[in-house]
Design a protein around this motif. Structure first.
Motif, PDB file in Angstrom:
ATOM      1  N   ALA A   1     -13.751 -50.669  22.614  1.00  0.00           N
ATOM      2  CA  ALA A   1     -13.982 -49.472  23.427  1.00  0.00           C
ATOM      3  C   ALA A   1     -13.177 -48.304  22.873  1.00  0.00           C
ATOM      4  N   PHE A   2     -13.487 -47.928  21.644  1.00  0.00           N
ATOM      5  CA  PHE A   2     -12.725 -46.843  21.022  1.00  0.00           C
ATOM      6  C   PHE A   2     -13.198 -45.481  21.531  1.00  0.00           C
ATOM      7  N   THR A   3     -12.265 -44.552  21.591  1.00  0.00           N
ATOM      8  CA  THR A   3     -12.659 -43.157  21.749  1.00  0.00           C
ATOM      9  C   THR A   3     -13.346 -42.738  20.449  1.00  0.00           C
ATOM     10  N   GLN A   4     -13.968 -41.559  20.453  1.00  0.00           N
ATOM     11  CA  GLN A   4     -14.779 -41.169  19.301  1.00  0.00           C
ATOM     12  C   GLN A   4     -13.970 -41.117  17.987  1.00  0.00           C
ATOM     13  N   ASP A   5     -12.701 -40.712  18.093  1.00  0.00           N
ATOM     14  CA  ASP A   5     -11.863 -40.644  16.893  1.00  0.00           C
ATOM     15  C   ASP A   5     -11.170 -41.974  16.593  1.00  0.00           C
ATOM     16  N   ALA A   6     -11.436 -42.977  17.425  1.00  0.00           N
ATOM     17  CA  ALA A   6     -10.867 -44.320  17.246  1.00  0.00           C
ATOM     18  C   ALA A   6      -9.343 -44.311  17.151  1.00  0.00           C
ATOM     19  N   VAL A   7      -8.712 -43.420  17.930  1.00  0.00           N
ATOM     20  CA  VAL A   7      -7.249 -43.482  18.043  1.00  0.00           C
ATOM     21  C   VAL A   7      -6.835 -43.826  19.473  1.00  0.00           C
ATOM     22  N   GLY A   8      -7.811 -44.056  20.315  1.00  0.00           N
ATOM     23  CA  GLY A   8      -7.529 -44.429  21.702  1.00  0.00           C
ATOM     24  C   GLY A   8      -8.645 -45.298  22.245  1.00  0.00           C
ATOM     25  N   LEU A   9      -8.456 -45.765  23.496  1.00  0.00           N
ATOM     26  CA  LEU A   9      -9.459 -46.602  24.153  1.00  0.00           C
ATOM     27  C   LEU A   9     -10.089 -45.835  25.310  1.00  0.00           C
ATOM     28  N   THR A  10     -11.339 -46.162  25.592  1.00  0.00           N
ATOM     29  CA  THR A  10     -12.005 -45.559  26.749  1.00  0.00           C
ATOM     30  C   THR A  10     -11.701 -46.358  28.015  1.00  0.00           C
ATOM     31  N   THR A  11     -11.133 -47.553  27.844  1.00  0.00           N
ATOM     32  CA  THR A  11     -10.755 -48.363  29.003  1.00  0.00           C
ATOM     33  C   THR A  11      -9.277 -48.127  29.323  1.00  0.00           C
ATOM     34  N   THR A  12      -8.900 -48.419  30.554  1.00  0.00           N
ATOM     35  CA  THR A  12      -7.521 -48.183  30.978  1.00  0.00           C
ATOM     36  C   THR A  12      -6.894 -49.508  31.414  1.00  0.00           C
TER      37      THR A  12
ATOM     38  N   GLU B   1      -8.677 -55.370  23.218  1.00  0.00           N
ATOM     39  CA  GLU B   1      -9.220 -54.063  22.825  1.00  0.00           C
ATOM     40  C   GLU B   1      -8.133 -53.236  22.131  1.00  0.00           C
ATOM     41  N   HIS B   2      -6.890 -53.384  22.594  1.00  0.00           N
ATOM     42  CA  HIS B   2      -5.773 -52.706  21.909  1.00  0.00           C
ATOM     43  C   HIS B   2      -5.583 -53.259  20.502  1.00  0.00           C
ATOM     44  N   VAL B   3      -5.782 -54.572  20.353  1.00  0.00           N
ATOM     45  CA  VAL B   3      -5.644 -55.162  19.006  1.00  0.00           C
ATOM     46  C   VAL B   3      -6.682 -54.528  18.069  1.00  0.00           C
ATOM     47  N   GLY B   4      -7.885 -54.297  18.597  1.00  0.00           N
ATOM     48  CA  GLY B   4      -8.911 -53.613  17.794  1.00  0.00           C
ATOM     49  C   GLY B   4      -8.421 -52.253  17.331  1.00  0.00           C
ATOM     50  N   LEU B   5      -7.721 -51.581  18.228  1.00  0.00           N
ATOM     51  CA  LEU B   5      -7.177 -50.255  17.896  1.00  0.00           C
ATOM     52  C   LEU B   5      -6.081 -50.372  16.836  1.00  0.00           C
ATOM     53  N   VAL B   6      -5.264 -51.400  16.973  1.00  0.00           N
ATOM     54  CA  VAL B   6      -4.208 -51.656  15.976  1.00  0.00           C
ATOM     55  C   VAL B   6      -4.855 -51.865  14.604  1.00  0.00           C
ATOM     56  N   MET B   7      -5.978 -52.564  14.588  1.00  0.00           N
ATOM     57  CA  MET B   7      -6.668 -52.801  13.306  1.00  0.00           C
ATOM     58  C   MET B   7      -7.139 -51.488  12.689  1.00  0.00           C
ATOM     59  N   MET B   8      -7.631 -50.575  13.528  1.00  0.00           N
ATOM     60  CA  MET B   8      -8.036 -49.267  13.000  1.00  0.00           C
ATOM     61  C   MET B   8      -6.821 -48.537  12.428  1.00  0.00           C
ATOM     62  N   GLY B   9      -5.693 -48.645  13.121  1.00  0.00           N
ATOM     63  CA  GLY B   9      -4.464 -48.015  12.636  1.00  0.00           C
ATOM     64  C   GLY B   9      -4.020 -48.605  11.312  1.00  0.00           C
ATOM     65  N   LEU B  10      -4.084 -49.923  11.203  1.00  0.00           N
ATOM     66  CA  LEU B  10      -3.708 -50.582   9.940  1.00  0.00           C
ATOM     67  C   LEU B  10      -4.628 -50.114   8.815  1.00  0.00           C
ATOM     68  N   GLY B  11      -5.927 -50.092   9.121  1.00  0.00           N
ATOM     69  CA  GLY B  11      -6.893 -49.679   8.098  1.00  0.00           C
ATOM     70  C   GLY B  11      -6.621 -48.276   7.590  1.00  0.00           C
ATOM     71  N   ARG B  12      -6.196 -47.422   8.495  1.00  0.00           N
ATOM     72  CA  ARG B  12      -5.985 -46.018   8.124  1.00  0.00           C
ATOM     73  C   ARG B  12      -4.616 -45.764   7.493  1.00  0.00           C
ATOM     74  N   HIS B  13      -3.623 -46.565   7.888  1.00  0.00           N
ATOM     75  CA  HIS B  13      -2.253 -46.198   7.508  1.00  0.00           C
ATOM     76  C   HIS B  13      -1.505 -47.202   6.648  1.00  0.00           C
ATOM     77  N   SER B  14      -1.957 -48.458   6.602  1.00  0.00           N
ATOM     78  CA  SER B  14      -1.144 -49.461   5.898  1.00  0.00           C
ATOM     79  C   SER B  14      -1.251 -49.346   4.381  1.00  0.00           C
ATOM     80  N   GLY B  15      -2.282 -48.643   3.925  1.00  0.00           N
ATOM     81  CA  GLY B  15      -2.489 -48.517   2.487  1.00  0.00           C
ATOM     82  C   GLY B  15      -3.429 -49.572   1.937  1.00  0.00           C
ATOM     83  N   ALA B  16      -3.742 -50.582   2.749  1.00  0.00           N
ATOM     84  CA  ALA B  16      -4.603 -51.679   2.273  1.00  0.00           C
ATOM     85  C   ALA B  16      -6.071 -51.437   2.600  1.00  0.00           C
ATOM     86  N   GLY B  17      -6.357 -50.390   3.366  1.00  0.00           N
ATOM     87  CA  GLY B  17      -7.741 -50.127   3.752  1.00  0.00           C
ATOM     88  C   GLY B  17      -8.220 -51.092   4.825  1.00  0.00           C
TER      89      GLY B  17
END
Ligand SMILES: NC(=O)c1ccc[n+]([C@@H]2O[C@H](COP(=O)([O-])OP(=O)(O)OC[C@H]3O[C@@H](n4cnc5c(N)ncnc54)[C@H](OP(=O)(O)O)[C@@H]3O)[C@@H](O)[C@H]2O)c1
Length: 196
Positions: free
Chosen positions: A82-93, A169-185
């Motif tokens: 349940a990512f927000t459009q920019d995939a830096v947050g969740l639409t669920t609370t 769902e937060h873990v999914g967000l963590v994965m997006m963060g890793l993909g963007r920032h860890s350097g490994a894609g």
């Protein structure tokens, strides 16, 4: 995700039925999966015991509600992120999740399991024995899901009740963060290392 899971499901000897609102697209996927995969008209009772909702998070509860009693007694797997459009947050609370919304929308006898949202589709498609984090309230539904997951040559990792779906769902967000920032894609999978 329907293709990535479907390929492994056919390879694992499961009877696969593809259901989509776009009938020619569903038929084309079923044909390319092979293994006797069939199609079913969208909205009618699925043949399988396990129904995987491979739809966007915003549509999942609505699709479950539309199916209504057709999902009675089924194990319903919510795979959504349940990512927000920019995939830096969740639409669920806190206190809710798409899986819990699906459970509310589905008949009481449907048993909802959250699974697969912590695996990228393109990584699933590469093969390999990967971990599938899952959550649910019904032990038999989780056991059935675990058998299905093992048939896909994947490892089920139970994280607890359906209330944990929001954490997944937060873990999914963590994965997006890793993909963007860890350097490994984005070519990676999260795993559970059991020590000792
Ligand atoms: N891609 C990944 O790596 C990944 C990883 C983990 C979890 N997920 C989750 O898996 C789900 C599917 O993702 P995807 O990447 O496979 O998306 P996708 O390729 O865009 O496929 C989405 C499917 O949902 C269908 N759909 C959309 N709205 C619908 C509705 N209202 N009623 C019925 N069908 C509807 C679409 O049908 P039409 O073709 O007719 O529009 C399409 O077949 C998402 O919730 C996503 O968050 C994705």
């Amino acid at each position: 995700m329907a293709r990535a899971i479907g390929v492994r499901a056919v390879e694992g000897g499961n009877a696969v039925e593809v259901i989509g609102r776009d009938a020619p697209k569903a038929a084309s996927l079923a044909e390319s999966l092979g293994g006797g995969a069939t199609v079913r008209t969208f909205g009618t009772v699925p043949a399988g015991d396990i129904v995987i909702l491979a739809v966007p998070s915003a549509s999942a509860a609505q699709v479950a509600a539309g199916y209504g009693e057709a999902l009675a007694g089924k194990v319903v797997i919510d795979i959504t992120n349940a990512f927000t459009q920019d995939a830096v947050g969740l639409t669920t609370t806190d206190g809710t999740s798409i899986a819990q919304e699906v459970a509310k929308a589905a008949p009481a006898t449907a048993r909802v399991v959250k699974a697969f949202n912590t695996l990228f589709g393109h990584v699933l498609a590469k093969g390999g024995e990967l971990d599938v984090l899952l959550a649910g309230d019904d032990d038999q539904a989780k056991a059935d899901t675990a058998v299905f997951i093992r048939s896909l040559r994947l490892r089920p990792q139970d994280v607890g009740p359906l209330a944990m779906a929001h954490s997944l769902e937060h873990v999914g967000l963590v994965m997006m963060g890793l993909g963007r920032h860890s350097g490994a894609g984005f070519n990676f999978a999260l795993g559970v290392n059991i020590l000792g």
